[in-house]
Design a protein around this motif. Sequence first.
Motif, PDB file in Angstrom:
ATOM      1  N   GLY A   1      41.116  45.368  45.535  1.00 23.32           N
ATOM      2  CA  GLY A   1      42.797  45.042  45.439  1.00 23.32           C
ATOM      3  C   GLY A   1      43.142  43.766  46.028  1.00 23.32           C
ATOM      4  O   GLY A   1      44.232  43.304  46.201  1.00 23.32           O
ATOM      5  N   SER A   2      42.385  42.804  46.810  1.00 20.62           N
ATOM      6  CA  SER A   2      42.356  41.679  47.709  1.00 20.62           C
ATOM      7  C   SER A   2      42.604  40.531  46.856  1.00 20.62           C
ATOM      8  O   SER A   2      42.954  39.523  47.421  1.00 20.62           O
ATOM      9  N   GLY A   3      42.283  40.618  45.707  1.00 24.71           N
ATOM     10  CA  GLY A   3      42.276  39.540  44.638  1.00 24.71           C
ATOM     11  C   GLY A   3      41.030  38.776  44.460  1.00 24.71           C
ATOM     12  O   GLY A   3      40.928  37.615  43.926  1.00 24.71           O
ATOM     13  N   ARG A   4      39.745  39.561  44.806  1.00 23.93           N
ATOM     14  CA  ARG A   4      38.255  38.939  44.785  1.00 23.93           C
ATOM     15  C   ARG A   4      38.180  38.493  43.285  1.00 23.93           C
ATOM     16  O   ARG A   4      37.683  37.400  43.197  1.00 23.93           O
ATOM     17  N   ARG A   5      38.324  39.557  42.506  1.00 22.56           N
ATOM     18  CA  ARG A   5      38.132  39.303  40.919  1.00 22.56           C
ATOM     19  C   ARG A   5      39.169  38.280  40.525  1.00 22.56           C
ATOM     20  O   ARG A   5      38.658  37.364  39.784  1.00 22.56           O
ATOM     21  N   SER A   6      40.187  38.058  40.747  1.00 25.28           N
ATOM     22  CA  SER A   6      41.270  37.082  40.287  1.00 25.28           C
ATOM     23  C   SER A   6      40.607  35.811  40.611  1.00 25.28           C
ATOM     24  O   SER A   6      40.725  34.808  39.680  1.00 25.28           O
ATOM     25  N   LEU A   7      40.550  35.623  41.692  1.00 27.07           N
ATOM     26  CA  LEU A   7      39.905  34.213  42.254  1.00 27.07           C
ATOM     27  C   LEU A   7      38.818  33.770  41.606  1.00 27.07           C
ATOM     28  O   LEU A   7      38.832  32.514  41.112  1.00 27.07           O
ATOM     29  N   LEU A   8      37.772  34.535  41.228  1.00 25.76           N
ATOM     30  CA  LEU A   8      36.596  34.226  40.640  1.00 25.76           C
ATOM     31  C   LEU A   8      36.929  33.822  38.987  1.00 25.76           C
ATOM     32  O   LEU A   8      36.609  32.956  38.509  1.00 25.76           O
ATOM     33  N   VAL A   9      37.982  34.823  38.445  1.00 19.26           N
ATOM     34  CA  VAL A   9      38.231  34.457  37.061  1.00 19.26           C
ATOM     35  C   VAL A   9      39.042  33.380  36.950  1.00 19.26           C
ATOM     36  O   VAL A   9      38.750  32.424  35.891  1.00 19.26           O
ATOM     37  N   ALA A  10      39.910  32.867  38.005  1.00 18.69           N
ATOM     38  CA  ALA A  10      40.763  31.988  38.091  1.00 18.69           C
ATOM     39  C   ALA A  10      39.764  30.469  37.755  1.00 18.69           C
ATOM     40  O   ALA A  10      39.888  29.453  37.179  1.00 18.69           O
ATOM     41  N   ALA A  11      38.709  30.565  38.845  1.00 17.84           N
ATOM     42  CA  ALA A  11      37.935  29.503  38.940  1.00 17.84           C
ATOM     43  C   ALA A  11      37.119  29.373  38.018  1.00 17.84           C
ATOM     44  O   ALA A  11      36.737  27.993  37.533  1.00 17.84           O
ATOM     45  N   ALA A  12      36.452  30.457  37.102  1.00 15.90           N
ATOM     46  CA  ALA A  12      35.770  30.144  36.129  1.00 15.90           C
ATOM     47  C   ALA A  12      36.785  29.677  34.859  1.00 15.90           C
ATOM     48  O   ALA A  12      36.065  28.708  33.945  1.00 15.90           O
ATOM     49  N   LEU A  13      37.922  30.144  34.584  1.00 15.65           N
ATOM     50  CA  LEU A  13      38.468  29.870  33.541  1.00 15.65           C
ATOM     51  C   LEU A  13      38.858  28.029  33.643  1.00 15.65           C
ATOM     52  O   LEU A  13      39.393  27.510  32.811  1.00 15.65           O
ATOM     53  N   GLU A  14      39.254  27.801  34.938  1.00 16.99           N
ATOM     54  CA  GLU A  14      39.612  26.493  35.167  1.00 16.99           C
ATOM     55  C   GLU A  14      38.359  25.550  34.631  1.00 16.99           C
ATOM     56  O   GLU A  14      38.695  24.422  34.486  1.00 16.99           O
ATOM     57  N   ARG A  15      37.253  25.997  34.502  1.00 11.67           N
ATOM     58  CA  ARG A  15      36.141  25.313  34.234  1.00 11.67           C
ATOM     59  C   ARG A  15      35.953  25.811  32.499  1.00 11.67           C
ATOM     60  O   ARG A  15      34.745  25.490  32.118  1.00 11.67           O
ATOM     61  N   ALA A  16      36.786  26.212  31.840  1.00  9.95           N
ATOM     62  CA  ALA A  16      36.860  26.411  30.618  1.00  9.95           C
ATOM     63  C   ALA A  16      35.697  27.726  30.112  1.00  9.95           C
ATOM     64  O   ALA A  16      35.171  27.694  29.222  1.00  9.95           O
ATOM     65  N   ALA A  17      35.477  28.560  31.076  1.00  2.00           N
ATOM     66  CA  ALA A  17      34.630  29.458  30.779  1.00  2.00           C
ATOM     67  C   ALA A  17      35.233  30.895  31.091  1.00  2.00           C
ATOM     68  O   ALA A  17      35.680  31.375  32.008  1.00  2.00           O
ATOM     69  N   GLY A  18      34.842  31.659  29.897  1.00  2.66           N
ATOM     70  CA  GLY A  18      35.574  33.065  30.183  1.00  2.66           C
ATOM     71  C   GLY A  18      34.673  34.058  30.963  1.00  2.66           C
ATOM     72  O   GLY A  18      33.562  33.566  31.119  1.00  2.66           O
ATOM     73  N   VAL A  19      34.899  35.303  31.043  1.00  4.99           N
ATOM     74  CA  VAL A  19      34.148  35.824  32.211  1.00  4.99           C
ATOM     75  C   VAL A  19      33.976  37.340  31.583  1.00  4.99           C
ATOM     76  O   VAL A  19      34.896  37.948  30.974  1.00  4.99           O
ATOM     77  N   LEU A  20      32.806  37.767  31.693  1.00  4.26           N
ATOM     78  CA  LEU A  20      32.360  39.349  31.306  1.00  4.26           C
ATOM     79  C   LEU A  20      32.320  40.289  32.556  1.00  4.26           C
ATOM     80  O   LEU A  20      31.513  40.014  33.411  1.00  4.26           O
ATOM     81  N   VAL A  21      33.257  41.003  32.914  1.00  4.11           N
ATOM     82  CA  VAL A  21      33.424  41.648  34.137  1.00  4.11           C
ATOM     83  C   VAL A  21      32.791  42.899  33.949  1.00  4.11           C
ATOM     84  O   VAL A  21      33.042  43.850  32.976  1.00  4.11           O
ATOM     85  N   VAL A  22      31.490  43.019  34.478  1.00  5.38           N
ATOM     86  CA  VAL A  22      30.767  44.272  34.624  1.00  5.38           C
ATOM     87  C   VAL A  22      31.136  45.338  35.664  1.00  5.38           C
ATOM     88  O   VAL A  22      31.128  44.847  36.849  1.00  5.38           O
ATOM     89  N   ARG A  23      31.470  46.563  35.314  1.00  9.70           N
ATOM     90  CA  ARG A  23      31.779  47.718  36.397  1.00  9.70           C
ATOM     91  C   ARG A  23      30.682  48.164  36.916  1.00  9.70           C
ATOM     92  O   ARG A  23      29.921  48.970  36.312  1.00  9.70           O
TER      93      ARG A  23
END
Length: 465
Positions: free
Chosen positions: A179-201
């Motif tokens: 809940g600290s925003g770990r995933r949000s930061l990575l997704v934002a960084a990837a999308l900034e480079r026009a790459a979607g993300v496959l989040v694996v649990r």
Amino acid sequence: MQDAKARLNARIEWARQVLTGSVTSNPGAAFLDGICTRLALSEAARDALWLLVASEIDLGIARIAQSLSGLDSIGFSVPGLREATSRIGHELSSGDLEALVELALVETTTESRVPAALRWIKASDRVVELAREALRLDPRIARIAEIVAVTPSVALPIPAELGDGIDRDALVITVGAAGSGRRSLLVAAALERAAGVLVVRCRELERDAELFVQQMRAIVRECCLFGVVPLFAELELVVESRWTEVEREVLKAFTGPVLATMSASETLRASRAVVQHRVVAPERSTRRLLWNAILEGASDDVLDGAAELVLSPGTIEQCARSAASRAGGVENITLEHVRCAVTYAHDQKLSGLATRIDWRGSWDDLVLPADQFELVVELVSRVRHRNQVLERWGFANKLGRGTGTAALISGPPGTGKTMVAGLIAGELGLDLYQVDLSRVVSKYIGETEKNLATLFDAAESGHAV
């Protein structure tokens, strides 16, 4: 035999036309050509995959493959596939076959007891499905993962090291509490480079070694097919027992950055550069932007009061939506709705480790010597004005660590220790939790430390005493 070869050659040419879109008898199969290009398959591997899919589409090709391979069942043997591919003009090498297997594009029998001439090979159901333009995430992977390709509503500041790591195709890890925003930061960084993300649990991955490898290969394949990068949430769950497979099947096989979240930093032996970034709570200005993005239309008093709560992005989103639901709409929301939502979220995080105490006393009930009472007042002031000192005056950057407030209250039973803690929490508008150490301490190695980390991480993100 010559007649069979002639018929096979005719069918192969038909399959090539269908699978490249030259004819319209099965237009969906034209998508397979795009798959081969995206996965950078060799000409021989591409032709082999075409033949395998064509044998699934057309019974005539399947029967000819059976006669060519000498199998009892309809389909290709490995030698039969090699011969059929050579008739198109390309020799299928062992490396080509390995590439098809590693990308989970084909299924084959590889048992040593089966003679090489009888080893069977077929296109995976997933490839046949894609050839028919069923453009969806593999159902077997959809159970444990999801594609995220939506830009966050609030543009979080992205640390430069995350962007650099993604650009260098590194293993990029954000470290912090849930809940600290770990995933949000990575997704934002990837999308900034026009790459979607496959989040694996990672918590839902198979425990069986063979099935785990199949999942890793399928994850790489899906990332290549959809043009996204993998993000392994809670990577620490597989580091100890399955890191070798992750290294072999993902880090060495996937040509692009690999993202992950972890609860604590670890030294990982990887075949590529590793970038680890510790996530800290956002500053007040960023917290206000996050609250405003979800509670757009709420009063400034509510947004300013909510921004004073030192919460993580994930907790802010959860509490903002809960508060709006409690109020019956954003236009009716008050700061009390926000505090109730934060309390509920905090109760969930600390369930089993601590119990919330509702203290209803007043300062008039507390009897202390003047010097001790002044210490309590000073403690309240220190917590109340911490944002002013640490964030607005910039002392947080000078102190680095130890910016929290700790107090040791000692004395015999019945002298008012719990009363003081309750009065302090009430004065600051915070929740008071009592920790049951018998539930925290464990006889198992590492469990006590894990419970303590969970306790303090939840308290820090939940704004409590």
